[in-house]
Design a protein around this motif. Structure first.
Motif, PDB file in Angstrom:
ATOM      1  N   THR A 100     -38.573 -27.904 -25.623  1.00 23.78           N
ATOM      2  CA  THR A 100     -37.911 -27.820 -24.313  1.00 23.78           C
ATOM      3  C   THR A 100     -38.603 -26.882 -23.328  1.00 23.78           C
ATOM      4  O   THR A 100     -38.176 -26.782 -22.186  1.00 23.78           O
ATOM      5  CB  THR A 100     -36.452 -27.345 -24.483  1.00 23.78           C
ATOM      6  OG1 THR A 100     -36.449 -26.050 -25.099  1.00 23.78           O
ATOM      7  CG2 THR A 100     -35.659 -28.330 -25.337  1.00 23.78           C
ATOM      8  N   HIS A 101     -39.670 -26.237 -23.761  1.00 22.40           N
ATOM      9  CA  HIS A 101     -40.248 -25.176 -22.925  1.00 22.40           C
ATOM     10  C   HIS A 101     -41.692 -24.935 -23.339  1.00 22.40           C
ATOM     11  O   HIS A 101     -41.994 -24.794 -24.525  1.00 22.40           O
ATOM     12  CB  HIS A 101     -39.413 -23.899 -23.122  1.00 22.40           C
ATOM     13  CG  HIS A 101     -39.922 -22.710 -22.399  1.00 22.40           C
ATOM     14  ND1 HIS A 101     -39.842 -21.435 -22.925  1.00 22.40           N
ATOM     15  CD2 HIS A 101     -40.522 -22.572 -21.193  1.00 22.40           C
ATOM     16  CE1 HIS A 101     -40.360 -20.569 -22.072  1.00 22.40           C
ATOM     17  NE2 HIS A 101     -40.779 -21.232 -21.014  1.00 22.40           N
TER      18      HIS A 101
ATOM     19  N   PHE B  47     -40.603 -25.879 -17.737  1.00 24.88           N
ATOM     20  CA  PHE B  47     -39.361 -26.354 -18.340  1.00 24.88           C
ATOM     21  C   PHE B  47     -39.436 -27.868 -18.523  1.00 24.88           C
ATOM     22  O   PHE B  47     -39.786 -28.607 -17.604  1.00 24.88           O
ATOM     23  CB  PHE B  47     -38.173 -25.963 -17.474  1.00 24.88           C
ATOM     24  CG  PHE B  47     -38.011 -24.470 -17.329  1.00 24.88           C
ATOM     25  CD1 PHE B  47     -37.424 -23.730 -18.339  1.00 24.88           C
ATOM     26  CD2 PHE B  47     -38.482 -23.810 -16.202  1.00 24.88           C
ATOM     27  CE1 PHE B  47     -37.282 -22.348 -18.234  1.00 24.88           C
ATOM     28  CE2 PHE B  47     -38.342 -22.437 -16.075  1.00 24.88           C
ATOM     29  CZ  PHE B  47     -37.746 -21.706 -17.098  1.00 24.88           C
TER      30      PHE B  47
ATOM     31  N   ASP C 120     -36.833 -29.880 -19.642  1.00 20.64           N
ATOM     32  CA  ASP C 120     -35.543 -30.579 -19.693  1.00 20.64           C
ATOM     33  C   ASP C 120     -34.668 -30.335 -18.471  1.00 20.64           C
ATOM     34  O   ASP C 120     -33.449 -30.445 -18.545  1.00 20.64           O
ATOM     35  CB  ASP C 120     -34.786 -30.176 -20.959  1.00 20.64           C
ATOM     36  CG  ASP C 120     -34.556 -28.667 -21.041  1.00 20.64           C
ATOM     37  OD1 ASP C 120     -35.039 -27.933 -20.153  1.00 20.64           O
ATOM     38  OD2 ASP C 120     -33.890 -28.224 -21.997  1.00 20.64           O
ATOM     39  N   SER C 121     -35.276 -29.986 -17.329  1.00 20.83           N
ATOM     40  CA  SER C 121     -34.479 -29.736 -16.135  1.00 20.83           C
ATOM     41  C   SER C 121     -35.317 -30.011 -14.894  1.00 20.83           C
ATOM     42  O   SER C 121     -36.547 -29.919 -14.928  1.00 20.83           O
ATOM     43  CB  SER C 121     -33.967 -28.290 -16.108  1.00 20.83           C
ATOM     44  OG  SER C 121     -35.049 -27.373 -16.131  1.00 20.83           O
ATOM     45  N   PRO C 122     -34.675 -30.354 -13.768  1.00 17.14           N
ATOM     46  CA  PRO C 122     -35.411 -30.670 -12.537  1.00 17.14           C
ATOM     47  C   PRO C 122     -35.778 -29.412 -11.763  1.00 17.14           C
ATOM     48  O   PRO C 122     -35.312 -28.304 -12.059  1.00 17.14           O
ATOM     49  CB  PRO C 122     -34.408 -31.522 -11.754  1.00 17.14           C
ATOM     50  CG  PRO C 122     -33.073 -30.976 -12.175  1.00 17.14           C
ATOM     51  CD  PRO C 122     -33.227 -30.610 -13.633  1.00 17.14           C
ATOM     52  N   HIS C 123     -36.596 -29.586 -10.741  1.00 15.68           N
ATOM     53  CA  HIS C 123     -36.917 -28.484  -9.843  1.00 15.68           C
ATOM     54  C   HIS C 123     -35.648 -27.990  -9.140  1.00 15.68           C
ATOM     55  O   HIS C 123     -34.761 -28.786  -8.812  1.00 15.68           O
ATOM     56  CB  HIS C 123     -37.898 -28.943  -8.751  1.00 15.68           C
ATOM     57  CG  HIS C 123     -39.257 -29.293  -9.237  1.00 15.68           C
ATOM     58  ND1 HIS C 123     -40.141 -28.362  -9.731  1.00 15.68           N
ATOM     59  CD2 HIS C 123     -39.902 -30.490  -9.289  1.00 15.68           C
ATOM     60  CE1 HIS C 123     -41.275 -28.960 -10.061  1.00 15.68           C
ATOM     61  NE2 HIS C 123     -41.155 -30.246  -9.810  1.00 15.68           N
ATOM     62  N   PRO C 124     -35.548 -26.701  -8.872  1.00 12.99           N
ATOM     63  CA  PRO C 124     -34.438 -26.221  -8.039  1.00 12.99           C
ATOM     64  C   PRO C 124     -34.630 -26.686  -6.599  1.00 12.99           C
ATOM     65  O   PRO C 124     -35.738 -27.009  -6.171  1.00 12.99           O
ATOM     66  CB  PRO C 124     -34.555 -24.691  -8.150  1.00 12.99           C
ATOM     67  CG  PRO C 124     -36.002 -24.450  -8.435  1.00 12.99           C
ATOM     68  CD  PRO C 124     -36.457 -25.603  -9.283  1.00 12.99           C
TER      69      PRO C 124
ATOM     70  N   ARG D  78     -42.304 -28.138 -13.845  1.00  9.67           N
ATOM     71  CA  ARG D  78     -41.435 -28.949 -14.707  1.00  9.67           C
ATOM     72  C   ARG D  78     -42.307 -29.960 -15.440  1.00  9.67           C
ATOM     73  O   ARG D  78     -43.166 -30.609 -14.828  1.00  9.67           O
ATOM     74  CB  ARG D  78     -40.365 -29.666 -13.880  1.00  9.67           C
ATOM     75  CG  ARG D  78     -39.544 -28.719 -13.001  1.00  9.67           C
ATOM     76  CD  ARG D  78     -38.589 -27.855 -13.796  1.00  9.67           C
ATOM     77  NE  ARG D  78     -38.262 -26.616 -13.086  1.00  9.67           N
ATOM     78  CZ  ARG D  78     -37.172 -25.886 -13.327  1.00  9.67           C
ATOM     79  NH1 ARG D  78     -36.315 -26.272 -14.276  1.00  9.67           N
ATOM     80  NH2 ARG D  78     -36.961 -24.770 -12.665  1.00  9.67           N
TER      81      ARG D  78
ATOM     82  N   ARG E 168     -43.123 -33.029 -18.661  1.00 11.41           N
ATOM     83  CA  ARG E 168     -42.684 -34.181 -19.436  1.00 11.41           C
ATOM     84  C   ARG E 168     -43.886 -34.702 -20.213  1.00 11.41           C
ATOM     85  O   ARG E 168     -45.042 -34.372 -19.900  1.00 11.41           O
ATOM     86  CB  ARG E 168     -42.133 -35.290 -18.531  1.00 11.41           C
ATOM     87  CG  ARG E 168     -43.154 -35.866 -17.562  1.00 11.41           C
ATOM     88  CD  ARG E 168     -42.578 -36.963 -16.695  1.00 11.41           C
ATOM     89  NE  ARG E 168     -43.553 -37.446 -15.727  1.00 11.41           N
ATOM     90  CZ  ARG E 168     -44.463 -38.387 -15.978  1.00 11.41           C
ATOM     91  NH1 ARG E 168     -44.506 -38.953 -17.193  1.00 11.41           N
ATOM     92  NH2 ARG E 168     -45.323 -38.772 -15.051  1.00 11.41           N
TER      93      ARG E 168
END
Length: 255
Positions: free
Chosen positions: A124-125, A140, A142-146, A158, A160
């Motif tokens: 996950t990281h 990261f 498992d999460s989108p950009h802020p 981010r 994948r």
């Protein structure tokens, strides 16, 4: 005559490099893998290139090694105003380069500075620790950009997986970083996509797509191999540039 000889040497060396390097995306043998089957990129890596000085092909100068360039086609598609700004940056590079003030180098520049970096990997990281100023970059998975706009020196990363390639999408930049010491630059609208593709247990093909509609007329790419450092007891050491003064003297003209 000298220029023709130099051009011949560069072309010959480029041909040898291409012939000796597996095609991007093709591994030359079994790859180390993690428990979840993904390529294991953990370890200490370094780019061996003159791109830190200039990402385009360039001759040697005092204190600057010659380089074949890492930009596809060796052309950066600047808008007309930006091409003039790049020339201005080059003329003032000794003091205008943000690196001369010990600013963080940004992405992708930090990947091809003359310092190694270490990759740590979980499902996950992914964390990358750079020898330059002990920069720590977190990717990261498992999460989108802020939401933005946000201006960070290293952007927001981010990741994948695309097959065996780690794809990292990076946004939210400041304009206070350059792409090299030759004045190649960008705006806060920079969007970087990195592709880390292992081609053997000890080599990664590093490909970068650069997009910035405020500076360039189209997206463009650069690529280079990353090499695993295999020395006994290899580790990340210290290069704290601010300890040596806030302004480097790497290109100051003689008195």
């Amino acid at each position: 005559m000298g220029k023709r000889v130099a051009a011949c040497v560069i072309a010959t060396a480029a041909g040898v490099f291409v012939a000796a390097t597996p095609a991007a995306g093709q591994a030359s043998g079994p790859l180390p893998r993690t428990a979840n089957g993904k390529p294991d990129l953990s370890g200490i890596w370094q780019a061996v290139t003159a791109a830190h000085w200039n990402i385009q092909a360039h001759p040697a100068e005092k204190g600057i090694p010659a380089g074949l360039g890492v930009v596809d086609g060796d052309e950066i598609p600047y808008q007309s105003w930006a091409a003039a700004k790049k020339r201005e940056n080059f003329d003032n590079r000794a003091t205008a380069d943000p690196e001369s003030k010990c600013y963080l180098p940004g992405v992708p520049r930090i990947s091809y500075m003359p310092h190694p970096f270490q990759i740590f990997q979980t499902p996950t990281h992914v964390a990358i620790v750079y020898e330059y100023a002990h920069v720590v970059r977190r990717i990261f998975m498992d999460s989108p950009h802020p939401d933005g706009p946000i201006e960070w020196f290293m952007g927001d990363s981010r990741g994948r997986w695309d097959g065996d390639t780690l794809v990292v999408d990076v946004v939210h930049f400041t304009d206070k970083t350059w792409l090299d010491r030759a004045g190649n630059f960008h705006s806060p609208a920079l969007h970087v996509v990195e592709r880390y593709t292992p081609i053997s247990a000890h080599h990664i093909n590093y490909e970068v797509t650069i997009e910035d509609p405020k500076v360039f007329t189209r997206p463009w790419k650069m690529s280079m191999p990353l090499y695993r450092r295999l020395e006994k007891n290899i580790r990340i050491l210290e290069y704290e540039c601010y300890a040596f003064g806030f302004e480097h003297t790497w290109l100051k003209p003689p008195e």
